[in-house]
Write a protein that holds these residues in place. Sequence first.
Motif, PDB file in Angstrom:
ATOM      1  N   SER A 203       0.826  -1.210   0.000  1.00  0.00           N
ATOM      2  CA  SER A 203       0.000   0.000   0.000  1.00  0.00           C
ATOM      3  C   SER A 203       0.859   1.259   0.000  1.00  0.00           C
ATOM      4  O   SER A 203       0.558   2.238  -0.700  1.00  0.00           O
ATOM      5  N   ALA A 204       1.942   1.243   0.780  1.00  0.00           N
ATOM      6  CA  ALA A 204       2.815   2.419   0.859  1.00  0.00           C
ATOM      7  C   ALA A 204       3.492   2.698  -0.477  1.00  0.00           C
ATOM      8  O   ALA A 204       3.640   3.859  -0.886  1.00  0.00           O
ATOM      9  N   ILE A 205       3.904   1.649  -1.176  1.00  0.00           N
ATOM     10  CA  ILE A 205       4.533   1.826  -2.497  1.00  0.00           C
ATOM     11  C   ILE A 205       3.533   2.414  -3.482  1.00  0.00           C
ATOM     12  O   ILE A 205       3.844   3.328  -4.257  1.00  0.00           O
ATOM     13  N   ALA A 206       2.296   1.904  -3.447  1.00  0.00           N
ATOM     14  CA  ALA A 206       1.269   2.393  -4.370  1.00  0.00           C
ATOM     15  C   ALA A 206       0.923   3.850  -4.095  1.00  0.00           C
ATOM     16  O   ALA A 206       0.601   4.612  -5.026  1.00  0.00           O
ATOM     17  N   ALA A 207       0.991   4.255  -2.818  1.00  0.00           N
ATOM     18  CA  ALA A 207       0.603   5.618  -2.451  1.00  0.00           C
ATOM     19  C   ALA A 207       1.750   6.618  -2.532  1.00  0.00           C
ATOM     20  O   ALA A 207       1.532   7.824  -2.397  1.00  0.00           O
ATOM     21  N   ALA A 208       2.971   6.144  -2.756  1.00  0.00           N
ATOM     22  CA  ALA A 208       4.136   7.033  -2.748  1.00  0.00           C
ATOM     23  C   ALA A 208       4.070   8.043  -3.890  1.00  0.00           C
ATOM     24  O   ALA A 208       3.805   7.684  -5.040  1.00  0.00           O
ATOM     25  N   GLU A 209       4.309   9.292  -3.570  1.00  0.00           N
ATOM     26  CA  GLU A 209       4.368  10.358  -4.579  1.00  0.00           C
ATOM     27  C   GLU A 209       5.753  10.364  -5.235  1.00  0.00           C
ATOM     28  O   GLU A 209       6.731   9.898  -4.648  1.00  0.00           O
ATOM     29  N   PRO A 210       5.852  10.901  -6.459  1.00  0.00           N
ATOM     30  CA  PRO A 210       7.143  10.896  -7.172  1.00  0.00           C
ATOM     31  C   PRO A 210       8.278  11.569  -6.409  1.00  0.00           C
ATOM     32  O   PRO A 210       9.433  11.170  -6.534  1.00  0.00           O
ATOM     33  N   ASP A 211       7.962  12.597  -5.618  1.00  0.00           N
ATOM     34  CA  ASP A 211       9.024  13.322  -4.919  1.00  0.00           C
ATOM     35  C   ASP A 211       9.226  12.822  -3.488  1.00  0.00           C
ATOM     36  O   ASP A 211       9.968  13.433  -2.722  1.00  0.00           O
ATOM     37  N   GLU A 212       8.576  11.714  -3.114  1.00  0.00           N
ATOM     38  CA  GLU A 212       8.722  11.170  -1.773  1.00  0.00           C
ATOM     39  C   GLU A 212       9.592   9.913  -1.794  1.00  0.00           C
ATOM     40  O   GLU A 212       9.730   9.251  -2.813  1.00  0.00           O
ATOM     41  N   ARG A 213      10.179   9.628  -0.658  1.00  0.00           N
ATOM     42  CA  ARG A 213      10.971   8.416  -0.507  1.00  0.00           C
ATOM     43  C   ARG A 213      10.330   7.521   0.542  1.00  0.00           C
ATOM     44  O   ARG A 213       9.652   7.988   1.447  1.00  0.00           O
ATOM     45  N   LEU A 214      10.566   6.241   0.390  1.00  0.00           N
ATOM     46  CA  LEU A 214      10.046   5.251   1.326  1.00  0.00           C
ATOM     47  C   LEU A 214      11.199   4.331   1.693  1.00  0.00           C
ATOM     48  O   LEU A 214      11.859   3.780   0.810  1.00  0.00           O
ATOM     49  N   ALA A 262      -0.035   8.344  15.002  1.00  0.00           N
ATOM     50  CA  ALA A 262      -0.554   6.985  14.922  1.00  0.00           C
ATOM     51  C   ALA A 262      -0.322   6.368  13.562  1.00  0.00           C
ATOM     52  O   ALA A 262      -0.358   5.159  13.404  1.00  0.00           O
ATOM     53  N   GLU A 263      -0.103   7.192  12.556  1.00  0.00           N
ATOM     54  CA  GLU A 263       0.144   6.664  11.219  1.00  0.00           C
ATOM     55  C   GLU A 263       1.606   6.268  11.024  1.00  0.00           C
ATOM     56  O   GLU A 263       1.948   5.654  10.030  1.00  0.00           O
ATOM     57  N   VAL A 264       2.464   6.633  11.954  1.00  0.00           N
ATOM     58  CA  VAL A 264       3.889   6.348  11.785  1.00  0.00           C
ATOM     59  C   VAL A 264       4.275   5.004  12.379  1.00  0.00           C
ATOM     60  O   VAL A 264       4.880   4.181  11.718  1.00  0.00           O
ATOM     61  N   ALA A 265       3.920   4.763  13.634  1.00  0.00           N
ATOM     62  CA  ALA A 265       4.512   3.626  14.326  1.00  0.00           C
ATOM     63  C   ALA A 265       3.749   2.302  14.285  1.00  0.00           C
ATOM     64  O   ALA A 265       4.323   1.308  13.895  1.00  0.00           O
ATOM     65  N   PRO A 266       2.470   2.229  14.683  1.00  0.00           N
ATOM     66  CA  PRO A 266       1.909   0.919  15.026  1.00  0.00           C
ATOM     67  C   PRO A 266       2.026  -0.142  13.950  1.00  0.00           C
ATOM     68  O   PRO A 266       2.524  -1.230  14.225  1.00  0.00           O
ATOM     69  N   ASP A 267       1.566   0.135  12.746  1.00  0.00           N
ATOM     70  CA  ASP A 267       1.577  -0.888  11.701  1.00  0.00           C
ATOM     71  C   ASP A 267       2.846  -0.881  10.881  1.00  0.00           C
ATOM     72  O   ASP A 267       2.978  -1.665   9.946  1.00  0.00           O
ATOM     73  N   HIS A 268       3.782  -0.010  11.198  1.00  0.00           N
ATOM     74  CA  HIS A 268       4.991   0.120  10.390  1.00  0.00           C
ATOM     75  C   HIS A 268       6.189  -0.607  10.995  1.00  0.00           C
ATOM     76  O   HIS A 268       7.302  -0.483  10.505  1.00  0.00           O
ATOM     77  N   ILE A 269       5.949  -1.372  12.057  1.00  0.00           N
ATOM     78  CA  ILE A 269       7.005  -2.175  12.667  1.00  0.00           C
ATOM     79  C   ILE A 269       6.531  -3.621  12.655  1.00  0.00           C
ATOM     80  O   ILE A 269       5.400  -3.912  13.042  1.00  0.00           O
ATOM     81  N   ALA A 270       7.379  -4.518  12.212  1.00  0.00           N
ATOM     82  CA  ALA A 270       6.995  -5.925  12.120  1.00  0.00           C
ATOM     83  C   ALA A 270       8.113  -6.813  12.653  1.00  0.00           C
ATOM     84  O   ALA A 270       9.296  -6.502  12.508  1.00  0.00           O
ATOM     85  N   ARG A 271       7.710  -7.896  13.284  1.00  0.00           N
ATOM     86  CA  ARG A 271       8.659  -8.963  13.621  1.00  0.00           C
ATOM     87  C   ARG A 271       8.506 -10.031  12.540  1.00  0.00           C
ATOM     88  O   ARG A 271       7.450 -10.634  12.401  1.00  0.00           O
ATOM     89  N   LEU A 280       9.142   0.191   8.596  1.00  0.00           N
ATOM     90  CA  LEU A 280       8.758   0.863   7.352  1.00  0.00           C
ATOM     91  C   LEU A 280       8.636   2.358   7.623  1.00  0.00           C
ATOM     92  O   LEU A 280       7.921   2.775   8.540  1.00  0.00           O
ATOM     93  N   LEU A 281       9.327   3.161   6.826  1.00  0.00           N
ATOM     94  CA  LEU A 281       9.263   4.621   6.951  1.00  0.00           C
ATOM     95  C   LEU A 281       8.701   5.190   5.657  1.00  0.00           C
ATOM     96  O   LEU A 281       9.437   5.422   4.698  1.00  0.00           O
ATOM     97  N   PRO A 282       7.390   5.415   5.585  1.00  0.00           N
ATOM     98  CA  PRO A 282       6.802   5.969   4.364  1.00  0.00           C
ATOM     99  C   PRO A 282       6.896   7.495   4.347  1.00  0.00           C
ATOM    100  O   PRO A 282       7.165   8.137   5.371  1.00  0.00           O
ATOM    101  N   ASN A 283       6.685   8.064   3.187  1.00  0.00           N
ATOM    102  CA  ASN A 283       6.578   9.529   3.033  1.00  0.00           C
ATOM    103  C   ASN A 283       7.790  10.279   3.569  1.00  0.00           C
ATOM    104  O   ASN A 283       7.668  11.320   4.212  1.00  0.00           O
ATOM    105  N   LEU A 284       8.983   9.746   3.325  1.00  0.00           N
ATOM    106  CA  LEU A 284      10.189  10.412   3.818  1.00  0.00           C
ATOM    107  C   LEU A 284      10.442  11.698   3.051  1.00  0.00           C
ATOM    108  O   LEU A 284      10.285  11.751   1.829  1.00  0.00           O
ATOM    109  N   ARG A 285      10.897  12.695   3.782  1.00  0.00           N
ATOM    110  CA  ARG A 285      11.269  13.940   3.113  1.00  0.00           C
ATOM    111  C   ARG A 285      12.570  13.774   2.343  1.00  0.00           C
ATOM    112  O   ARG A 285      12.791  14.411   1.326  1.00  0.00           O
ATOM    113  N   SER A 286      13.473  12.894   2.860  1.00  0.00           N
ATOM    114  CA  SER A 286      14.729  12.629   2.160  1.00  0.00           C
ATOM    115  C   SER A 286      15.221  11.246   2.546  1.00  0.00           C
ATOM    116  O   SER A 286      14.909  10.741   3.628  1.00  0.00           O
TER     117      SER A 286
END
Length: 643
Positions: A203-214, A262-271, A280-286
């Motif tokens: 989902s994060a890859i599909a939602a990524a904007e051209p100028d954003e990093r994941l 809440a959009e950063v941490a809970p579902d973005h960490i996996a064992r 997972l760090l979506p929508n990175l500025r750099s």
Amino acid sequence: MTDEQRRPIRVLIADDEGELREAYRHSLCAPAAARDGTALRELRTRLFGAAGVAGPPADARGKAAGRFVFDLVFCDDAAAAVASVRESLAVGAPFAVAFLDMRMPPGRDGIWAAARIRELDPAIEIAICTAYSDVDFDAMSRLVPPLEKLSYLQKPFHPNEIRQMAISLASKWRAERRIVALAYFDTLTGLSNREHLRNRLTSAIAAAEPDERLAVLYLDLDNFKRVNDSLGHGVGDEMLRLVGARLRHSLRPGDTVAPNPAEVAPDHIARVGGDEFVVLLPNLRSAELAAGVAARIIEELRQPVQIGSHALVVTPSIGIAVHPGDGTDVDTLLRHAGLAMDFAKRAGQGTCARFHSAMNESASAMNASALQRFSIESKLRTALERGELSLQYQPQFDVRSGEVCGMEALLRWTNEDLGPVSPADFIPVAEQSGLILAIGQWVLRSACLQARAWRDRGLPLIRMAVNVSGRQFSLAEFPETVAAIIGETRIDASTLELEITESTVMEDQASSARAFTRLRELGVLLAIDDFGTGYSSFGRLRHFPVNRLKIDRSFVTGLVECGDDRAIAAAIIAMSRSLGISVTAEGVESFPQLAILQEQHCAEAQGYLFSRPLCAADAEALLRRAADSAAATRSSRLRIIVL
């Protein structure tokens, strides 16, 4: 009762009539919280009909106040209901059930609210309540799918009906949440599991904007196995739970451009494995921000933790892969982040590494090596059954007389697909897989049978040397296995010499001493193989009943050119002679090497200068020539005496 069952059931009630909201409160709250009296009975009659005058029976009240406790939120219009659901999700406290009045002004009714709520929370159970009897439920379910999560309630209704519907729908909601938790979340840490991570990453890859990093951060805990092995899995599990909690704490809203923490941490960490985690760090500025997050995670995790009486420190190795430069799909990003983690681990504990393309070439080489190892192990498992194993025999010579004084049995393997496989390739695999135990017994038995056959033919075999693996020697029953094979093959025990590497002996000196003593009681000869590489001392060796030391070939190779190797070899020979221990030099390949060994009074040697390893027939021919030569010498001496 589980913690989930003890938690209040969150119920949303949206109705524009205050009196009806009060009736819901009475039906779902505990008896102490409900109003009583004539006014309430009149309210029940008007809202629920005559059937509601008596009020809920005692047993239903008990359930409402006991096992099922409701947390009610009331709204007076559809828009407020949608806003309440959105807020509840943001704070991680979703509603289980929503009772929505079908007709609520102005313009936005219960169906509109239900459709918006379903988009926000697909798991919520929705009940549409209406006094109208001409409702097309099929059409309503098409507007608010899925059908199985939409209920219809006709007014007027009995209080028991409301309470029972709330309990039934909430129980269904809880059961589905439990199933989802088992399917998508790790039961030990509460973090996402691998499957859920893949969904989130997709989902994060599909939602990524051209100028954003994941970015994908792949973590592996350094030396975690040591915690499990030394302190037990209970301590290890608690360590993993603490790591999960610290990972949540180490992520901040500022790590991404996401507006809500809440959009950063809970579902973005996996064992994703025993001691492996992915962040997972979506929508990175750099892309550079990912390295800063990794550094903070390392710093957070390396702080000591107290588990019971144990103060423990754990460090992670972290690999980083960034979308889109390091991969544009889930599998590529995870693979590249894992590769970078492997490189970080090799570079040093508690470090991070960013993926780069050169890692793929190194990984290809490692994969080829792993594939070769897998192929070797697979075919080695049937090598004994197929009769693919054989022994060759390398002669050992007396340096002074040139006579054959022994044979060393060497294992060889030829597979119909792989061809001849080097011992350097297959013996480590046999050791690691445990196959060496069965193979080692076969080698010992075969060598003893061959020695017995040669002795029966009158050939001058003084001893048969057999290498013993570390795994074999570490077994408590190994001496008894040797005793059984000696009895089975009817070999003279003094003919058998067992070679054990120096490192194996020094690994557990007390256990080694016990095994040596028992083997010497059997009459077996004992040799320390590869001597000089295991950092033992003669002071330790004098506690072992050793018959022979074998100077490692690495020292023999450097005898001529390296003064240090020459000095080491000379010291081993001199000290052994003073302790009454025989010495054999391995890997002698040149006359200058032999000359130095003779100067130092080394008794025996083996190597390509004398003979390569021989098949059984050629080794027998060599022994026969030695026997004939000895007989001719004795005959000459006898003629001289007679004359």
